[in-house]
Design an enzyme around this catalytic site. Structure first.
Site, PDB file in Angstrom:
ATOM      1  N   LYS A 168      40.886  39.947  45.233  1.00  0.00           N
ATOM      2  CA  LYS A 168      41.231  39.749  43.823  1.00  0.00           C
ATOM      3  C   LYS A 168      40.193  40.438  42.975  1.00  0.00           C
ATOM      4  O   LYS A 168      39.021  40.072  43.000  1.00  0.00           O
ATOM      5  CB  LYS A 168      41.236  38.258  43.487  1.00  0.00           C
ATOM      6  CG  LYS A 168      42.487  37.555  43.874  1.00  0.00           C
ATOM      7  CD  LYS A 168      42.465  36.177  43.248  1.00  0.00           C
ATOM      8  CE  LYS A 168      43.567  35.274  43.622  1.00  0.00           C
ATOM      9  NZ  LYS A 168      44.510  35.373  44.565  1.00  0.00           N
ATOM     10  N   ASP A 171      46.585  25.709  36.624  1.00  0.00           N
ATOM     11  CA  ASP A 171      47.710  26.652  36.656  1.00  0.00           C
ATOM     12  C   ASP A 171      48.557  26.435  37.908  1.00  0.00           C
ATOM     13  O   ASP A 171      48.884  27.389  38.611  1.00  0.00           O
ATOM     14  CB  ASP A 171      47.173  28.088  36.584  1.00  0.00           C
ATOM     15  CG  ASP A 171      48.268  29.068  36.146  1.00  0.00           C
ATOM     16  OD1 ASP A 171      49.316  28.614  35.652  1.00  0.00           O
ATOM     17  OD2 ASP A 171      48.079  30.289  36.321  1.00  0.00           O
ATOM     18  N   GLY A 193      49.884  41.966  43.905  1.00  0.00           N
ATOM     19  CA  GLY A 193      50.387  41.255  42.736  1.00  0.00           C
ATOM     20  C   GLY A 193      49.388  41.323  41.604  1.00  0.00           C
ATOM     21  O   GLY A 193      48.277  41.832  41.760  1.00  0.00           O
ATOM     22  N   ARG A 194      49.826  40.818  40.459  1.00  0.00           N
ATOM     23  CA  ARG A 194      48.963  40.778  39.292  1.00  0.00           C
ATOM     24  C   ARG A 194      49.045  39.396  38.672  1.00  0.00           C
ATOM     25  O   ARG A 194      50.099  38.784  38.670  1.00  0.00           O
ATOM     26  CB  ARG A 194      49.434  41.800  38.240  1.00  0.00           C
ATOM     27  CG  ARG A 194      49.032  43.209  38.550  1.00  0.00           C
ATOM     28  CD  ARG A 194      49.793  44.199  37.683  1.00  0.00           C
ATOM     29  NE  ARG A 194      49.387  45.545  38.057  1.00  0.00           N
ATOM     30  CZ  ARG A 194      48.383  46.203  37.498  1.00  0.00           C
ATOM     31  NH1 ARG A 194      47.701  45.645  36.513  1.00  0.00           N
ATOM     32  NH2 ARG A 194      48.057  47.406  37.907  1.00  0.00           N
ATOM     33  N   GLY A 195      47.924  38.980  38.164  1.00  0.00           N
ATOM     34  CA  GLY A 195      47.939  37.686  37.479  1.00  0.00           C
ATOM     35  C   GLY A 195      47.071  37.786  36.254  1.00  0.00           C
ATOM     36  O   GLY A 195      46.580  38.868  35.903  1.00  0.00           O
ATOM     37  N   VAL A 229      45.567  41.861  42.571  1.00  0.00           N
ATOM     38  CA  VAL A 229      45.283  41.503  43.963  1.00  0.00           C
ATOM     39  C   VAL A 229      45.654  42.656  44.873  1.00  0.00           C
ATOM     40  O   VAL A 229      46.729  43.227  44.733  1.00  0.00           O
ATOM     41  CB  VAL A 229      46.118  40.297  44.421  1.00  0.00           C
ATOM     42  CG1 VAL A 229      45.515  39.697  45.668  1.00  0.00           C
ATOM     43  CG2 VAL A 229      46.254  39.279  43.334  1.00  0.00           C
TER      44      VAL A 229
END
Ligand SMILES: *[C@@H]1O[C@H](CO)[C@@H](O)[C@H](O)[C@H]1NC(C)=O
Ligand SMILES: *[C@@H]1O[C@H](CO)[C@@H](O)[C@H](O)[C@H]1NC(C)=O
Ligand SMILES: *[C@@H]1O[C@H](CO)[C@@H](O)[C@H](O)[C@H]1NC(C)=O
Ligand SMILES: *[C@@H]1O[C@H](CO)[C@@H](O)[C@H](O)[C@H]1NC(C)=O
Ligand SMILES: *[C@@H]1O[C@H](CO)[C@@H](O)[C@H](O)[C@H]1NC(C)=O
Ligand SMILES: *[C@@H]1O[C@H](CO)[C@@H](O)[C@H](O)[C@H]1NC(C)=O
Ligand SMILES: *[C@@H]1O[C@H](CO)[C@@H](O)[C@H](O)[C@H]1NC(C)=O
Ligand SMILES: *[C@@H]1O[C@H](CO)[C@@H](O)[C@H](O)[C@H]1NC(C)=O
Ligand SMILES: *[C@@H]1O[C@H](CO)[C@@H](O)[C@H](O)[C@H]1NC(C)=O
Ligand SMILES: *[C@@H]1O[C@H](CO)[C@@H](O)[C@H](O)[C@H]1NC(C)=O
Ligand SMILES: *[C@@H]1O[C@H](CO)[C@@H](O)[C@H](O)[C@H]1NC(C)=O
Ligand SMILES: *[C@@H]1O[C@H](CO)[C@@H](O)[C@H](O)[C@H]1NC(C)=O
Length: 821
Positions: free
Chosen positions: A548, A656, A525-527, A532
Site C-alpha cells: 500500500k 471504515d 486497487g485504489r482507496g 495498492v
C-alpha cells in the site's frame, strides 16, 4: 422438520410464540437409532454430546427423550429431558448443580453406572455432574410420564428426575415440603433467575423473588395460604400435579386446594406442563398430543393474575429499578419512563437509569430554575421509595412540590394524597385500578449528561487543542449526502489511539519494495489512502504481498476528537510508532502486516497477499454465495473487530468497515483490511472528498452530530454490512432509489416488523431452514444500526449474540427520529 419450518414461519411475537422462540433456539438433534423401545437403560450404556449425531434415550411411547441438547450456536450441550414429538422439543428438566445448568463441552459423556448412577464426564474424563451418590443401580427407565428413574433390583426407585426439580413440573409429579422450582435467567439462559416457587415447611405454597446471589426471599407475591396457623388439619402437605392433570395443594386432612380454577384439559389427549417462567409467572400449558400444522403450547392458566401489581416488599420487583411493568397476555413487559433508558440495552427486564443528572448540587449549578419538564402518566405507580407524604394535596400542588424539591424524582397523586419519591424507584407498574397520576421530572434538553467516557484507556492523554472543526446541529441542516461526505472525511482522518509498546515489524527500503512490485506495475486497487500494488518478496520461493503506497500529498498533522469537537493538531505524526502498533496485531480475521517503508514522503505498508478478492466482490458478484459461507464470513469479521476494539494491546477504531475492506483468503476466511489506517491518513480534504464515495451508507450518524465518537461507529458500519451479507444486497441501491428496497435497513426493518422473512433472503431455502439463526442475525444487525450509539451493543456482545450464547431482545426502530418525519 417441515412442520417445524411451517410453524416457525407463522410466528409472530405474541406470547406463546416468545416461548416457542426460546424453545426452538435449541438445535434439533437427530434421535439415535440404537434407542431401546422399552425405555430401559442398562448400566454401561452411555450417550455422547456430539453435534448433529447426538443420541438420546426414548420413553416407550416416544413422547419423551433424555439426552444431550446442543445450545444453539454454542459448543455447549445440556443433558436434558424433552418432549420428543413436538417440533420445538420443549425441555422439561436439565442436569444442574442446584443453581446452575451443567452445560458441557462437545464430546462429553453420560454413563449409567451401577455404582454411581448417571455420571457426566468431560471429554478429558473429568466428572462434571452425577445424579447422586447412589449404588446398586440395576437399570434406568425413562417413563412415559417424563420421569427418568434409576431403579434397584427390586424395582425400587433410587433417584428420579421428578425429585430433582428445575423449572417445570409434569402430571404425576409432586413438590414436597422444602422443594422448589426456580426460574431461568432469561428465555435462553438456563442459569438461575430471580423467581422461585416454594413449598414451604409451614405448608404454604408461595411465589417469591430472591435476592441473588443469596437465597434471601422477599415477601411472596403469590401464596396459597395453606399454613397450618389456625388449624393444623388444613395445613398444606405438598403440591400435587396428579396424573389426570389437576394441580392442587393437598392439605393434611386430604382436602385439595386447587391452584387455579380453570377448565380442565385432558391429560390423556394433551401434554400438560406447569412452568415457572423466567419472568416469574407460573403457567400451565397444554399441547395436543396428536396434531398437524403449526400448533404450539396454549396457556391453561397462570398465577398470579397480574404479576405487575403484586407488591414485592423489597428488591427490584418484576422489572428492574426505575422500570415500569405492564401486563400483556398475562405476562409482564417492562419499559423505562421517558428520559430513562436501560442500563443494559439487552436486558429488557433490567434496570433503567435516568439519561440526565438529578441532584441538589447539580440543580444549584443551573442559572435558571427552569431546568425540568414534567411528564404525567396515569395509573402508574412505584409503591415504595417515597420519602414524603402530603395530605391533603391537589394534583397541581403535588406536581409543584416535587418540581421544586431537588430530592424529588417522581410524585404520585391519589385520593388527595401526594407521595414524593426519590431514586431508585422500584416495583413500578401500570394498574388501571389505581386512578392515580404520576409526575415524573425529566431534565430539559438532551445533551445534559457529560459525554460518556470512551472505553479508551488513553483518554487522559488527550490534549486541549484549538478546535478546528466543530460539528454541531448546524450541520444537520445541510443535505444528508453532504453530511455523509463530511463525516466520512472526518472518519478517514481521525484515529485516537496511541501506541504503548514497540514491536518488530520489519522495515523495507523504498528500493526493495520497488523491486518487489516490479516498479509498482500491477495495481490491485485504489482507496482513500492511496494505491495498492501486488508484489513478491524475495524470501524463499517468493512471498506474495500487497504493498500500500500511502498518498504523499498528506498534510502533516493529526485530527483528533475530544468531547464532541473535532480537533486538528499540527505536528509530525509518529508514523513508525503507529506502524509498530499495527505490527502487534495478531488475529486470524485481520490481514497480517508484513512490513513497512518510511523514507520521508515515501510511506508504504506491506501486507500478506490474499488472492480471493473482497467480500464486496463475493456478495455483489454474479453467483450468490451460500448462506453458510456468508454466516461464517460475517462471524469472522465480528471477531476481528472485537479483537481490534477490546483484545489487542491498544484499542483500534477501524472507521471504515465495509465489504470492500474485508478480504477473503483461500479458504474463504474473512480478514479485515485497512485497520489502523484512519490514524495514518491525514487527508487533504479536497482529495478525500472524491476518495471516500464508497463509504457512504456505512457511516454512523454521530459523525454528523455533536456526539462522542467511540467504537460504536464501527458497530454501526458492521451492522450495515451484516444486513448486506444477510440479504446479499447493497445497503443503498443507487440504481433503484425509488424502490422500497432502496434503503436496505429501512426495508429490512419493515419486513422484520411484518414478520416477512422470505423476501429478506430472497426465498433462499438454506437460510429459511435456519430461521432462528436468520432472525437472530437480523435482530443483531438492527441493534447495531441503532441511531443512538448507546443502544448499539459492543462488539463482544455482538459476537455473543451472533453465536447465540446471549439472548437477543426485540430491537427498537433503528432510526426513530428520521422515520418520524
Ligand atoms: C397457524 O397458521 C394459520 C394459517 O396458516 C394462522 O392463521 C395462525 O395464526 C397460525 N397459528 C399460529 C399459532 O402461528
Ligand atoms: C453417528 O453415530 C454412530 C453411532 O455412534 C456412528 O457409527 C457414526 O459414525 C456417527 N456419525 C458421525 C458423522 O459422527
Ligand atoms: C439435582 O441434582 C443435582 C446433582 O445431584 C444437585 O446438585 C441439585 O442440587 C439437585 N437439585 C435439586 C433441586 O434437588
Ligand atoms: C463411560 O463409557 C465410556 C464408553 O463405554 C467409557 O469409555 C468411559 O470410561 C465410561 N466412563 C465412566 C465414568 O464410566
Ligand atoms: C412408569 O409409568 C407407569 C405408567 O405409565 C407406572 O405404572 C410405573 O409405576 C412408572 N414407573 C416408575 C418407576 O415411575
Ligand atoms: C380443623 O378443621 C377441621 C376440618 O375443617 C375441623 O373438623 C376441626 O374441628 C378443626 N379443628 C379446630 C381445632 O378448629
Ligand atoms: C386428580 O384429581 C382430581 C380432582 O381432585 C380427581 O378428580 C382425579 O380423580 C384425580 N386423578 C387421579 C389419577 O388421582
Ligand atoms: C408541573 O409543574 C411544572 C412546574 O410548575 C409545570 O411546568 C408543568 O406544566 C406541570 N405539569 C403538569 C402535568 O401539571
Ligand atoms: C433533542 O431534543 C429535542 C427536543 O426534545 C429533539 O427535537 C432533538 O431531536 C433531540 N436531539 C437529539 C440528538 O436527540
Ligand atoms: C482542558 O481544558 C479545561 C477547560 O478548558 C481545563 O480545565 C483542563 O485543565 C484542560 N486540560 C488539559 C489537560 O490541559
Ligand atoms: C478462493 O480460492 C480458492 C482456491 O484458490 C478457489 O478454489 C475459490 O474458488 C476461490 N473463491 C473465490 C470466491 O474466489
Ligand atoms: C447466564 O446468566 C448468568 C447470570 O446472569 C451469567 O453469569 C451467564 O454468563 C449467562 N450465560 C450466558 C450463556 O450468557
Amino acid at each position: 422438520m417441515v412442520a417445524q419450518l411451517h410453524l416457525l414461519q407463522q410466528m409472530k411475537m405474541a406470547f406463546p410464540v416468545r416461548l416457542l422462540l426460546f424453545l426452538s433456539s435449541l438445535y434439533p438433534v437427530p434421535i439415535s437409532v440404537f434407542a431401546r423401545t422399552d425405555g430401559k437403560v442398562d448400566p454401561g450404556d452411555f450417550l455422547s454430546a456430539t453435534a448433529g449425531n447426538s443420541s438420546s434415550w426414548l420413553s416407550p411411547s416416544g413422547d419423551f427423550a433424555f439426552g444431550f441438547r446442543q445450545l444453539e450456536n454454542s459448543d455447549l450441550f445440556l443433558l436434558s429431558l424433552w418432549y420428543a414429538k413436538i417440533p420445538d422439543r420443549t425441555i422439561v428438566w436439565y442436569a444442574n448443580h442446584g443453581d446452575s445448568p451443567a452445560a458441557v463441552a462437545k464430546g462429553s459423556l453420560v454413563n449409567l453406572t451401577a455404582d454411581n448412577g448417571l455420571v457426566l464426564t468431560s471429554p478429558q474424563g473429568a466428572q462434571l455432574w452425577k445424579s447422586e451418590s447412589i449404588s446398586g443401580v440395576a437399570f434406568g427407565v425413562l417413563n412415559d410420564t417424563g420421569n427418568f428413574v434409576l431403579q434397584d433390583d427390586n424395582s425400587g426407585s433410587l433417584w428420579e428426575t421428578f425429585d430433582n426439580l428445575t423449572h417445570t413440573i409434569l402430571p404425576g409429579q409432586d413438590i414436597e415440603k422444602g422443594g422448589k422450582l426456580w426460574s431461568q435467567q432469561s428465555e435462553t439462559n438456563f442459569s438461575k433467575g430471580r423467581f422461585e416457587l416454594r413449598m414451604q415447611d409451614d405448608g404454604n405454597l408461595v411465589l417469591v423473588t430472591i435476592n441473588l446471589p443469596t437465597e434471601f426471599a422477599n415477601a411472596p407475591y403469590y401464596a396459597s395460604d395453606t399454613t397450618g396457623d389456625s388449624n393444623s388439619s388444613t395445613a398444606g402437605t405438598k403440591l400435587e400435579f396428579n396424573s389426570s392433570g389437576y394441580m392442587y395443594v393437598l392439605r393434611e386432612n386430604g382436602e385439595k386446594l386447587t391452584i387455579k380454577e380453570a377448565e380442565t384439559v385432558s391429560a390423556r389427549s394433551f401434554y400438560l406442563r406447569t412452568t415457572l417462567n423466567f419472568d416469574g409467572v407460573f403457567v400451565q400449558y397444554s399441547h395436543p398430543k396428536i396434531f398437524t400444522g403449526n400448533v404450539s403450547w396454549s396457556v391453561v392458566w397462570s398465577v398470579p393474575d397480574n404479576i405487575c401489581t403484586m407488591t414485592i416488599d423489597s428488591g427490584l420487583g418484576v422489572c428492574g429499578y426505575n422500570s415500569i411493568c405492564t401486563l400483556r397476555d398475562q405476562r409482564p413487559t417492562c419499559a423505562c419512563p421517558k428520559g430513562y433508558s436501560l442500563l443494559d440495552p439487552n436486558d429488557l427486564y433490567g434496570n433503567c437509569k435516568p439519561d440526565f443528572i438529578q441532584g441538589c448540587e447539580e440543580d444549584k449549578l443551573s442559572p435558571t430554575n427552569d431546568i425540568y419538564e414534567v411528564q404525567m402518566l396515569s395509573n402508574t405507580d412505584w409503591p415504595l421509595s417515597d420519602f414524603m407524604q402530603l395530605n391533603p394535596s391537589t394534583p397541581e400542588s403535588c406536581n409543584q412540590s416535587c418540581f421544586e424539591d431537588c430530592l424529588c424524582a417522581v410524585a404520585i397523586y391519589r385520593v388527595e394524597t401526594c407521595w414524593k419519591k426519590k431514586l431508585p424507584l422500584s416495583n413500578g407498574r401500570v394498574d388501571s385500578g389505581l386512578n392515580s397520576q404520576a409526575f415524573i421530572k425529566v431534565r430539559k434538553g438532551n445533551l445534559t449528561l457529560p459525554v460518556p467516557q470512551r472505553p479508551n484507556p488513553d483518554d487522559k492523554k488527550m490534549k486541549n487543542q484549538t478546535t478546528l472543526i466543530r460539528m454541531g446541529s448546524a450541520l444537520l441542516g445541510t443535505s444528508i449526502f453532504a453530511d455523509l461526505m463530511l463525516s466520512a472525511i472526518v472518519c478517514m482522518g481521525f484515529f485516537f489511539i496511541y501506541q504503548k509498546k514497540h514491536s518488530f515489524l520489519p522495515s523495507f527500503t523504498y528500493k526493495e519494495l520497488e523491486g518487489a512490485t516490479d516498479g509498482f506495475t500491477e495495481e490491485l486497487g485504489r482507496g482513500a489512502f492511496g494505491v495498492v500494488y501486488k508484489g513478491i518478496l524475495p524470501i524463499g520461493s517468493g512471498v506474495p504481498v500487497e504493498v500500500k503506497k500511502l498518498n504523499c500529498a498528506v498534510q502533516e498533522g493529526e485530527i483528533e476528537f475530544r468531547e464532541g469537537e473535532i480537533e486538528f493538531r499540527e505536528g509530525e505524526i509518529e508514523f513508525r510508532m503507529e506502524v509498530s502498533m499495527l505490527g502487534q496485531t495478531h488475529h486470524k480475521n485481520l490481514v497480517r502486516p508484513v512490513g513497512y517503508c518510511d523514507e520521508g514522503q515515501k510511506r508504504l505498508l506491506v501486507y500478506e497477499f490474499l488472492g480471493n478478492g473482497t467480500l464486496a466482490n463475493l456478495l455483489f458478484g454474479d453467483t450468490k454465495p451460500s448462506w453458510r459461507k456468508r454466516i461464517d464470513i460475517v462471524s469472522g469479521v465480528a471477531k476481528g473487530l472485537l479483537y481490534l476494539h477490546e483484545e489487542c494491546s491498544t484499542q483500534i477504531l477501524h472507521c471504515d468497515i465495509k465489504p470492500q475492506n474485508i478480504l477473503l483468503d483461500d479458504c474463504c476466511n474473512a480478514k479485515i483490511a485497512d485497520f489502523g489506517l484512519a490514524k495514518l491518513l491525514m487527508m487533504n480534504q479536497s482529495q478525500t472528498f472524491t476518495a471516500i464515495r464508497g463509504t457512504k451508507g456505512y457511516v454512523a450518524p454521530e459523525w454528523f452530530r455533536n456526539m462522542a465518537i467511540t467504537t460504536k461507529v464501527d458497530v454501526y458500519s458492521f451492522g450495515v454490512m451484516l444486513l448486506e451479507v444477510i440479504c446479499c444486497r447493497r445497503s443503498i441501491d443507487m440504481e433503484n432509489v425509488y424502490e422500497e428496497r432502496a434503503i436496505l435497513s429501512e426495508w429490512v426493518y419493515d419486513c422484520y416488523l411484518k414478520g416477512l422473512w422470505d423476501p429478506i433472503v430472497d426465498n433462499e431455502m438454506e437460510a429459511l431452514h435456519e430461521k432462528t439463526k436468520l432472525e437472530r442475525f437480523v435482530m443483531v444487525a438492527l441493534w447495531c444500526i441503532q441511531e443512538e450509539p448507546s443502544l448499539r451493543p459492543i462488539m463482544k456482545k455482538v459476537v455473543q449474540m451472533l453465536e447465540g450464547v446471549v439472548e437477543v431482545h426485540v430491537p427498537p426502530c433503528p432510526s426513530p427520529y428520521s422515520r418520524a418525519g
